[in-house]
Design a protein around this motif. Structure first.
Motif, PDB file in Angstrom:
ATOM      1  N   THR A 128      43.327  22.086  35.830  1.00  0.00           N
ATOM      2  CA  THR A 128      43.975  23.358  35.500  1.00  0.00           C
ATOM      3  C   THR A 128      42.945  24.459  35.285  1.00  0.00           C
ATOM      4  O   THR A 128      43.080  25.565  35.804  1.00  0.00           O
ATOM      5  CB  THR A 128      44.838  23.208  34.241  1.00  0.00           C
ATOM      6  OG1 THR A 128      45.791  22.156  34.436  1.00  0.00           O
ATOM      7  CG2 THR A 128      45.567  24.502  33.925  1.00  0.00           C
ATOM      8  N   LEU A 129      41.900  24.133  34.497  1.00  0.00           N
ATOM      9  CA  LEU A 129      40.843  25.111  34.227  1.00  0.00           C
ATOM     10  C   LEU A 129      40.134  25.519  35.514  1.00  0.00           C
ATOM     11  O   LEU A 129      39.966  26.719  35.778  1.00  0.00           O
ATOM     12  CB  LEU A 129      39.828  24.524  33.245  1.00  0.00           C
ATOM     13  CG  LEU A 129      38.606  25.391  32.950  1.00  0.00           C
ATOM     14  CD1 LEU A 129      39.010  26.667  32.220  1.00  0.00           C
ATOM     15  CD2 LEU A 129      37.569  24.605  32.125  1.00  0.00           C
ATOM     16  N   SER A 130      39.751  24.551  36.324  1.00  0.00           N
ATOM     17  CA  SER A 130      39.021  24.842  37.565  1.00  0.00           C
ATOM     18  C   SER A 130      39.881  25.653  38.527  1.00  0.00           C
ATOM     19  O   SER A 130      39.429  26.653  39.095  1.00  0.00           O
ATOM     20  CB  SER A 130      38.579  23.534  38.236  1.00  0.00           C
ATOM     21  OG  SER A 130      37.772  22.773  37.376  1.00  0.00           O
ATOM     22  N   GLY A 131      41.135  25.225  38.708  1.00  0.00           N
ATOM     23  CA  GLY A 131      42.026  25.932  39.623  1.00  0.00           C
ATOM     24  C   GLY A 131      42.300  27.351  39.170  1.00  0.00           C
ATOM     25  O   GLY A 131      42.308  28.286  39.974  1.00  0.00           O
ATOM     26  N   ALA A 132      42.502  27.519  37.854  1.00  0.00           N
ATOM     27  CA  ALA A 132      42.779  28.856  37.319  1.00  0.00           C
ATOM     28  C   ALA A 132      41.576  29.780  37.502  1.00  0.00           C
ATOM     29  O   ALA A 132      41.723  30.948  37.877  1.00  0.00           O
ATOM     30  CB  ALA A 132      43.150  28.760  35.842  1.00  0.00           C
ATOM     31  N   LEU A 133      40.369  29.259  37.259  1.00  0.00           N
ATOM     32  CA  LEU A 133      39.165  30.076  37.409  1.00  0.00           C
ATOM     33  C   LEU A 133      38.921  30.459  38.872  1.00  0.00           C
ATOM     34  O   LEU A 133      38.487  31.573  39.168  1.00  0.00           O
ATOM     35  CB  LEU A 133      37.945  29.337  36.854  1.00  0.00           C
ATOM     36  CG  LEU A 133      37.907  29.170  35.329  1.00  0.00           C
ATOM     37  CD1 LEU A 133      36.707  28.331  34.916  1.00  0.00           C
ATOM     38  CD2 LEU A 133      37.860  30.535  34.635  1.00  0.00           C
ATOM     39  N   ILE A 134      39.210  29.525  39.785  1.00  0.00           N
ATOM     40  CA  ILE A 134      39.051  29.825  41.221  1.00  0.00           C
ATOM     41  C   ILE A 134      40.027  30.918  41.642  1.00  0.00           C
ATOM     42  O   ILE A 134      39.666  31.880  42.326  1.00  0.00           O
ATOM     43  CB  ILE A 134      39.256  28.544  42.060  1.00  0.00           C
ATOM     44  CG1 ILE A 134      38.092  27.570  41.834  1.00  0.00           C
ATOM     45  CG2 ILE A 134      39.361  28.896  43.550  1.00  0.00           C
ATOM     46  CD1 ILE A 134      38.295  26.218  42.467  1.00  0.00           C
ATOM     47  N   LEU A 135      41.298  30.764  41.236  1.00  0.00           N
ATOM     48  CA  LEU A 135      42.302  31.775  41.570  1.00  0.00           C
ATOM     49  C   LEU A 135      41.973  33.109  40.908  1.00  0.00           C
ATOM     50  O   LEU A 135      42.161  34.175  41.500  1.00  0.00           O
ATOM     51  CB  LEU A 135      43.688  31.299  41.121  1.00  0.00           C
ATOM     52  CG  LEU A 135      44.296  30.131  41.903  1.00  0.00           C
ATOM     53  CD1 LEU A 135      45.597  29.686  41.261  1.00  0.00           C
ATOM     54  CD2 LEU A 135      44.536  30.524  43.358  1.00  0.00           C
ATOM     55  N   LEU A 136      41.469  33.041  39.684  1.00  0.00           N
ATOM     56  CA  LEU A 136      41.086  34.241  38.945  1.00  0.00           C
ATOM     57  C   LEU A 136      39.990  35.005  39.688  1.00  0.00           C
ATOM     58  O   LEU A 136      40.090  36.217  39.907  1.00  0.00           O
ATOM     59  CB  LEU A 136      40.579  33.829  37.561  1.00  0.00           C
ATOM     60  CG  LEU A 136      40.555  34.870  36.444  1.00  0.00           C
ATOM     61  CD1 LEU A 136      41.968  35.234  36.036  1.00  0.00           C
ATOM     62  CD2 LEU A 136      39.791  34.312  35.245  1.00  0.00           C
ATOM     63  N   THR A 137      38.964  34.272  40.112  1.00  0.00           N
ATOM     64  CA  THR A 137      37.844  34.875  40.834  1.00  0.00           C
ATOM     65  C   THR A 137      38.297  35.458  42.165  1.00  0.00           C
ATOM     66  O   THR A 137      37.891  36.562  42.547  1.00  0.00           O
ATOM     67  CB  THR A 137      36.732  33.837  41.071  1.00  0.00           C
ATOM     68  OG1 THR A 137      36.324  33.288  39.814  1.00  0.00           O
ATOM     69  CG2 THR A 137      35.535  34.469  41.751  1.00  0.00           C
TER      70      THR A 137
END
Length: 350
Positions: free
Chosen positions: A129-138
């Protein structure tokens, strides 16, 4: 600020331009004015801006399917934060009815992105969740651009994500001070930027006023989707009011009504725009155009009243005295509801 650019010159994000002309003193966020400048040189970035190319290709697809320029401009402004697509008339109408904030890419857009990551990756693991959210955020910030409002929203959302991942808790006021300090270290000029100021003011209103109004009206019950959107929007505008009065010197009489009519439909317009842009399925185009047409008609109707906006002159420092009754109301509501702010930070809604 450059008042006018010569015609025939195409400029893109990250381009560097050398100008020649007479510079005059600016005001507010603008350091200087240069009237009728002569472009000496245009330098394009050595590395291609892939995110911009993706955004432009997507925008072209949306414009081809939504054959009404007003609707396509508004749709892309919602989704990608390209408020420069709006005409001066459209921007003025949004300002007159208190909706200028809806076309500025900010924390609301990022909260939608993070919610998607939590919904679809939350079943796998916290790390996913953290990794996916940060990728989408970026990815989303690279498309919209690192504006002051997105800088604030991006940092706020990232800090909340990491706090959630490690099980840490922040008081909302402390979180705001952290992000303010970090953003000002990155660029001290943000402190005089109106978008930066409004971004922090709106977020402060959301985290301090929204839960109080919600608790006062609904108690332990959760409000519905539309009620939650309206309460959050009104809370943000309350805290932004002194800033908007100071900079623009006017009061949008129909701000509450316009937010009541327009704001709850924005997520559906954003979703429809995204789906029609990548799938080109006619049904998504039809439904999205229907929503956009209603919103534009509602805005035109509210603007048609001669007293829709009350002007009294900008630059009056005494308008910031409005924070006294605002803070007093917060204290009274908190005393009445006995609400504690500590748990509220976990909501990823910057």
């Amino acid at each position: 600020m450059i008042e006018r650019m010569p015609k025939g010159v195409e400029l893109g994000r990250s381009d560097l331009i050398s100008l020649k002309g007479k510079i005059q003193a600016g005001f507010g966020n603008y350091v200087a004015f240069m009237y009728h400048p002569e472009i000496i040189k245009v330098s394009h970035p050595s590395m291609p801006d892939f995110s911009k190319e993706v955004r432009d290709a997507f925008s072209k697809s949306v414009i081809e399917q939504i054959d009404n320029s007003e609707q396509s401009n508004l749709a892309l402004s919602y989704l990608t934060g390209q408020k420069t697509l709006l005409t001066e008339e459209q921007s003025e109408k949004l300002r007159l009815v208190g909706l200028a904030h809806v076309v500025v890419a900010s924390g609301y857009h990022l909260s939608v992105v993070v919610s998607l990551a939590k919904k679809y990756l939350g079943k796998i693991s916290r790390f996913a969740t953290l990794s996916g959210a940060l990728i989408l955020l970026t990815a989303y910030i690279s498309v919209t651009g690192f504006t002051p409002s997105m800088a604030r929203a991006g940092m706020m959302t990232a800090i909340v994500l990491f706090a959630w991942y490690y099980g840490r808790r922040f008081h909302p006021a402390r979180l705001i001070m952290y992000v303010m300090a970090i953003s000002l270290v990155m660029d001290g000029g943000y402190i005089s930027n109106l978008a930066w100021q409004l971004s922090f003011a709106s977020y402060t209103g959301i985290i301090f006023i929204t839960p109080l109004i919600t608790n006062f009206l609904y108690g332990d019950k959760k409000p519905g989707y539309f009620a939650n959107i309206i309460i959050a929007s009104v809370s943000a505008q309350i805290f932004c009011l002194p800033f908007t009065l100071y900079y623009f010197g006017s009061i949008p009489v129909f701000a509450f009504v316009s937010n009541l009519l327009i704001t709850p439909l924005i997520p559906f317009a954003m979703l429809g725009t995204f789906l029609l842009g990548i799938t080109r399925i006619p049904v998504f185009t039809f439904l999205t155009k229907l929503i956009l047409a209603f919103q534009l008609k509602a805005i035109d109707f509210l603007v048609s009243f001669p007293w829709a906006n009350i002007d009294f002159g900008a630059g009056k420092i005494e308008v910031f005295l409005l924070f006294i009754p605002i803070v007093a109301t917060i204290l009274i509501l908190r005393r009445c509801t006995r609400y504690s702010y500590r748990p509220s930070y976990v909501k990823i809604c910057a």
